[in-house]
Write a protein that holds these residues in place. Structure first.
Motif, PDB file in Angstrom:
ATOM      1  N   GLN A  88      71.787  32.994  43.250  1.00  0.00           N
ATOM      2  CA  GLN A  88      70.399  33.024  42.801  1.00  0.00           C
ATOM      3  C   GLN A  88      69.430  32.671  43.925  1.00  0.00           C
ATOM      4  O   GLN A  88      68.313  33.197  43.979  1.00  0.00           O
ATOM      5  CB  GLN A  88      70.205  32.068  41.622  1.00  0.00           C
ATOM      6  N   LEU A  89      69.846  31.803  44.818  1.00  0.00           N
ATOM      7  CA  LEU A  89      68.992  31.374  45.924  1.00  0.00           C
ATOM      8  C   LEU A  89      69.109  32.299  47.141  1.00  0.00           C
ATOM      9  O   LEU A  89      68.570  31.989  48.210  1.00  0.00           O
ATOM     10  CB  LEU A  89      69.356  29.942  46.329  1.00  0.00           C
ATOM     11  N   LYS A  90      69.797  33.432  46.986  1.00  0.00           N
ATOM     12  CA  LYS A  90      69.966  34.428  48.050  1.00  0.00           C
ATOM     13  C   LYS A  90      70.745  33.877  49.253  1.00  0.00           C
ATOM     14  O   LYS A  90      70.587  34.366  50.379  1.00  0.00           O
ATOM     15  CB  LYS A  90      68.620  34.975  48.522  1.00  0.00           C
ATOM     16  N   LYS A  91      71.591  32.891  49.030  1.00  0.00           N
ATOM     17  CA  LYS A  91      72.450  32.357  50.086  1.00  0.00           C
ATOM     18  C   LYS A  91      73.831  32.997  49.931  1.00  0.00           C
ATOM     19  O   LYS A  91      74.796  32.361  49.503  1.00  0.00           O
ATOM     20  CB  LYS A  91      72.525  30.833  49.993  1.00  0.00           C
ATOM     21  N   ARG A  92      73.915  34.270  50.288  1.00  0.00           N
ATOM     22  CA  ARG A  92      75.084  35.065  49.940  1.00  0.00           C
ATOM     23  C   ARG A  92      76.349  34.611  50.674  1.00  0.00           C
ATOM     24  O   ARG A  92      77.439  34.618  50.107  1.00  0.00           O
ATOM     25  CB  ARG A  92      74.799  36.547  50.208  1.00  0.00           C
ATOM     26  N   ARG A  93      76.189  34.238  51.917  1.00  0.00           N
ATOM     27  CA  ARG A  93      77.380  33.800  52.663  1.00  0.00           C
ATOM     28  C   ARG A  93      77.966  32.533  52.052  1.00  0.00           C
ATOM     29  O   ARG A  93      79.180  32.390  51.898  1.00  0.00           O
ATOM     30  CB  ARG A  93      77.007  33.572  54.127  1.00  0.00           C
ATOM     31  N   LYS A  94      77.084  31.577  51.706  1.00  0.00           N
ATOM     32  CA  LYS A  94      77.551  30.354  51.062  1.00  0.00           C
ATOM     33  C   LYS A  94      78.164  30.654  49.692  1.00  0.00           C
ATOM     34  O   LYS A  94      79.151  30.027  49.287  1.00  0.00           O
ATOM     35  CB  LYS A  94      76.389  29.368  50.909  1.00  0.00           C
ATOM     36  N   ALA A  95      77.577  31.626  48.985  1.00  0.00           N
ATOM     37  CA  ALA A  95      78.103  31.981  47.667  1.00  0.00           C
ATOM     38  C   ALA A  95      79.522  32.535  47.788  1.00  0.00           C
ATOM     39  O   ALA A  95      80.419  32.175  47.006  1.00  0.00           O
ATOM     40  CB  ALA A  95      77.185  32.990  46.998  1.00  0.00           C
ATOM     41  N   LEU A  96      79.755  33.406  48.752  1.00  0.00           N
ATOM     42  CA  LEU A  96      81.095  33.969  48.939  1.00  0.00           C
ATOM     43  C   LEU A  96      82.105  32.867  49.250  1.00  0.00           C
ATOM     44  O   LEU A  96      83.228  32.872  48.733  1.00  0.00           O
ATOM     45  CB  LEU A  96      81.068  35.004  50.071  1.00  0.00           C
ATOM     46  N   ARG A  97      81.692  31.923  50.085  1.00  0.00           N
ATOM     47  CA  ARG A  97      82.605  30.823  50.420  1.00  0.00           C
ATOM     48  C   ARG A  97      82.906  29.987  49.178  1.00  0.00           C
ATOM     49  O   ARG A  97      84.052  29.565  48.958  1.00  0.00           O
ATOM     50  CB  ARG A  97      81.993  29.944  51.511  1.00  0.00           C
ATOM     51  N   ALA A  98      81.883  29.738  48.360  1.00  0.00           N
ATOM     52  CA  ALA A  98      82.078  28.915  47.163  1.00  0.00           C
ATOM     53  C   ALA A  98      83.050  29.575  46.196  1.00  0.00           C
ATOM     54  O   ALA A  98      83.964  28.920  45.662  1.00  0.00           O
ATOM     55  CB  ALA A  98      80.735  28.659  46.485  1.00  0.00           C
ATOM     56  N   PHE A  99      82.885  30.873  45.953  1.00  0.00           N
ATOM     57  CA  PHE A  99      83.802  31.569  45.046  1.00  0.00           C
ATOM     58  C   PHE A  99      85.218  31.601  45.630  1.00  0.00           C
ATOM     59  O   PHE A  99      86.206  31.487  44.900  1.00  0.00           O
ATOM     60  CB  PHE A  99      83.301  32.979  44.764  1.00  0.00           C
ATOM     61  N   SER A 100      85.311  31.769  46.942  1.00  0.00           N
ATOM     62  CA  SER A 100      86.627  31.776  47.585  1.00  0.00           C
ATOM     63  C   SER A 100      87.322  30.431  47.431  1.00  0.00           C
ATOM     64  O   SER A 100      88.536  30.362  47.208  1.00  0.00           O
ATOM     65  CB  SER A 100      86.493  32.137  49.075  1.00  0.00           C
ATOM     66  N   GLU A 101      86.564  29.348  47.549  1.00  0.00           N
ATOM     67  CA  GLU A 101      87.128  28.012  47.358  1.00  0.00           C
ATOM     68  C   GLU A 101      87.617  27.831  45.924  1.00  0.00           C
ATOM     69  O   GLU A 101      88.680  27.261  45.682  1.00  0.00           O
ATOM     70  CB  GLU A 101      86.085  26.946  47.699  1.00  0.00           C
ATOM     71  N   ILE A 103      88.680  30.134  43.926  1.00  0.00           N
ATOM     72  CA  ILE A 103      89.906  30.931  43.766  1.00  0.00           C
ATOM     73  C   ILE A 103      91.084  30.233  44.432  1.00  0.00           C
ATOM     74  O   ILE A 103      92.204  30.211  43.896  1.00  0.00           O
ATOM     75  CB  ILE A 103      89.683  32.343  44.361  1.00  0.00           C
ATOM     76  N   ARG A 104      90.838  29.629  45.607  1.00  0.00           N
ATOM     77  CA  ARG A 104      91.927  28.926  46.308  1.00  0.00           C
ATOM     78  C   ARG A 104      92.443  27.746  45.483  1.00  0.00           C
ATOM     79  O   ARG A 104      93.644  27.521  45.374  1.00  0.00           O
ATOM     80  CB  ARG A 104      91.418  28.428  47.660  1.00  0.00           C
ATOM     81  N   ILE A 105      91.509  27.017  44.877  1.00  0.00           N
ATOM     82  CA  ILE A 105      91.888  25.822  44.102  1.00  0.00           C
ATOM     83  C   ILE A 105      92.487  26.213  42.753  1.00  0.00           C
ATOM     84  O   ILE A 105      93.459  25.609  42.296  1.00  0.00           O
ATOM     85  CB  ILE A 105      90.653  24.924  43.902  1.00  0.00           C
TER      86      ILE A 105
END
Length: 560
Positions: A88-101, A103-105
């Protein structure tokens, strides 16, 4: 929670109940009470941050969720929700990392796969998104939106290739089986059928979608395109007015007053017509201005600046003016009885094929400029035919689908007895250099014509030629409106706009036009234009060799 106030568990349960019920204000107030007592509790921080996310306070949600993860970096829910906040805040790179984390967990968290896939889809990384959607569906097989989005990936990446559109339809059909009221799935099948030129089936799919979601104007507009492509004009125009909903970036409805004209008697009345869509569409729709002039007491025609000179010359019985840079539009609105969008004239004046006039050109080039341009070209070309060419469209949404590669035009450019003039707008020096290097053909680029500004010189340039060959762009509309012979190279699918209709080699809009349609299926590594260029090249060589006027030779043109 041994040392907690006994009321805290109850307060948390109350907060969750309000959150589930959608009463986010009360839920947040309850969470904040607990948070004051447990400011370092990762779970409470996560729950409170999620409530702020749902309430649309993304900055507060970001603060709380990041704090939650400082105390518990292994919180999969917190990572997933933080990814939504970053999105929502247009921080797409951070968003991808968050979703990846997330999925990893928690490798079985379907929402994390789904939300990461949505980000990649928005970035047009369709192949990567497909794998994530498939994993989300494997974990949650009944998620209709994931199935719809998966189908969209296949659709957007594949175009007309069966290996892509068939899996797309299968995904949409699975969505319908799980949720029969998924209007988007029916509409998206309709969109594929539209690209495949299965127009009756496309209209039927959009009708099913509209039974579920009758107020979605975009579906009405897309169904209108199916009818228009079939030549069912009365049915098509009925919902064409919904284009203002479907094409928000280029089309809009203006405020009233004056009221919109809806077919009322215009005798003694004045009407303001304003333009919409691209230059080519404006030219095509302007063919109906004479019809309106014949019916109305006075027509005020607001033109884009680039077409102003040509339109003013061509429609002397109308008041043609620039689009309001000096306040003229405002004054015209104040004095007119009605207003209408240029694209809205079709439902009154082109209800069937019989209503098209056999026009011999409804726009007029400057005759002095035409004479000078033709004399210049004739002196340079000698006895060779003057052939203008254009091969690209700059339409942002479908331009690539109807553009071609000039260096692949060998069957046309190597025709003996033709002298070629560049009509392609924009910087084309690399294209012309490639044609010279690969084919040994010089295409003349007239330095005296600048088609990026006022189009008056460009109209004169086109009017000076014997023939124009082009893909679907403004050049075709210019030639057709002037009644200059024009051969149109047209692809299948979305690149073939509705007004070229279906399977026709002629155009009721432009009697001077002949259409070479893509007839072959797409082949990897071969441009859609290959067959059309080959047929047009053979016809060009045969016409030049025959010595006949093009008007009489036209009957022998290759089937388009």
């Amino acid at each position: 929670m041994q040392n907690l106030d006994p009321q805290i568990p109850l307060t948390l349960n109350i907060a969750r109940s309000h959150q589930v019920a959608g009463d986010l204000k009360t839920a947040i107030a309850s969470y904040e009470k607990v948070l004051k007592q447990l400011p370092r509790d990762a779970n409470v921080l996560q729950l409170t941050g999620t409530a702020y996310l749902q309430a649309g306070d993304f900055s507060k949600a970001e603060q709380l969720l990041e704090k939650s993860l400082r105390f518990n970096p292994g919180g999969a829910d917190a990572w997933c929700n933080l990814g939504l906040v970053y999105t929502q805040l247009k921080k797409r790179r951070k968003a991808l990392r968050a979703f990846s984390e997330a999925i990893r967990i928690a490798p079985n968290m379907a929402d994390a796969y789904y939300n990461k896939a949505r980000l990649l889809f928005d970035d047009k990384q369709y192949e990567a998104a497909i794998g994530l959607y498939e994993q989300a569906i494997k974990l949650n097989p009944g998620d209709p939106q994931a199935l719809v989005n998966l189908g969209n990936c296949y659709h957007y990446i594949g175009g007309l290739e069966e290996k892509r559109w068939r899996p797309a339809i299968e995904a949409f059909e699975r969505a319908i089986r799980h949720a029969p009221n998924t209007a988007e799935a029916f509409a998206n099948i309709g969109s594929i059928f539209l690209d495949r030129e299965w127009f009756y089936a496309s209209a039927a799919m959009y009708s099913k979608a509209l039974k579920i979601a009758p107020n979605l104007g975009n579906y009405r507009f897309k169904r209108s395109l199916a009818y228009l492509r079939l030549g069912l004009l009365a049915e098509g125009w009925e919902n064409y007015e919904y284009r203002a909903v479907a094409e928000k970036e280029s089309i809009h409805r203006r405020a009233v007053p004056p009221p919109y004209w809806d077919g009322e008697d215009l005798q003694g009345k004045s009407v303001l017509v304003w333009p919409e869509q691209g230059l080519g569409d404006q030219i095509l729709m302007a063919s109906m201005i004479p019809d309106l002039v014949a019916r109305a007491g006075k027509v005020y025609f607001e033109s884009g600046l680039r077409n102003l000179t040509v339109f003013a010359r061509s429609f002397p019985e109308a008041v043609v003016f620039d689009q309001g840079r000096d306040g003229t539009t405002v004054r015209a609105k104040e004095k007119c009885d009605y207003q209408v969008a240029l694209g809205g004239l079709g439902r009154f004046f082109r209800r069937d094929m019989a209503s098209f006039p056999r026009s011999h050109g409804f726009l007029k080039a400057d005759p002095d400029k035409v004479e000078k341009r033709r004399a210049k070209y004739r002196a340079m070309a000698g006895d060779r035919k003057l052939v203008g060419i254009s091969w690209r469209s700059k339409n942002e949404s479908i331009g690539a689908a109807k553009s071609s590669d000039l260096a692949s035009w060998a069957p046309i450019l190597k025709a003996s007895g033709a002298w070629f003039v560049n009509l392609q707008y924009g910087d084309v020096q690399d294209d012309l250099a490639a044609a010279k290097a690969q084919l040994g053909v010089d295409v003349y680029n007239d330095p005296d014509v600048d088609s990026s500004g006022d189009l008056d010189d460009f109209f004169a340039q086109v009017a000076a030629l014997d023939l124009v060959i082009s893909t679907s762009n403004t050049t075709v509309h210019t030639a057709g409106s002037l009644n200059v012979p024009c051969w149109l190279l047209l692809p299948k699918g979305g690149g073939a706009l509705w007004y070229w209709f279906l399977r026709r080699t002629d155009s009721p809009w432009y009697p001077s036009l002949y259409i070479y349609r893509q007839t072959e299926e797409r082949i990897d590594g071969v441009g859609w234009w290959h067959g059309a260029v080959t047929r047009a090249g053979a016809d060009l060589a045969a016409w030049i060799e025959s010595g006949e006027p093009l008007s009489s030779f036209r009957a022998r043109l290759t089937h388009g």
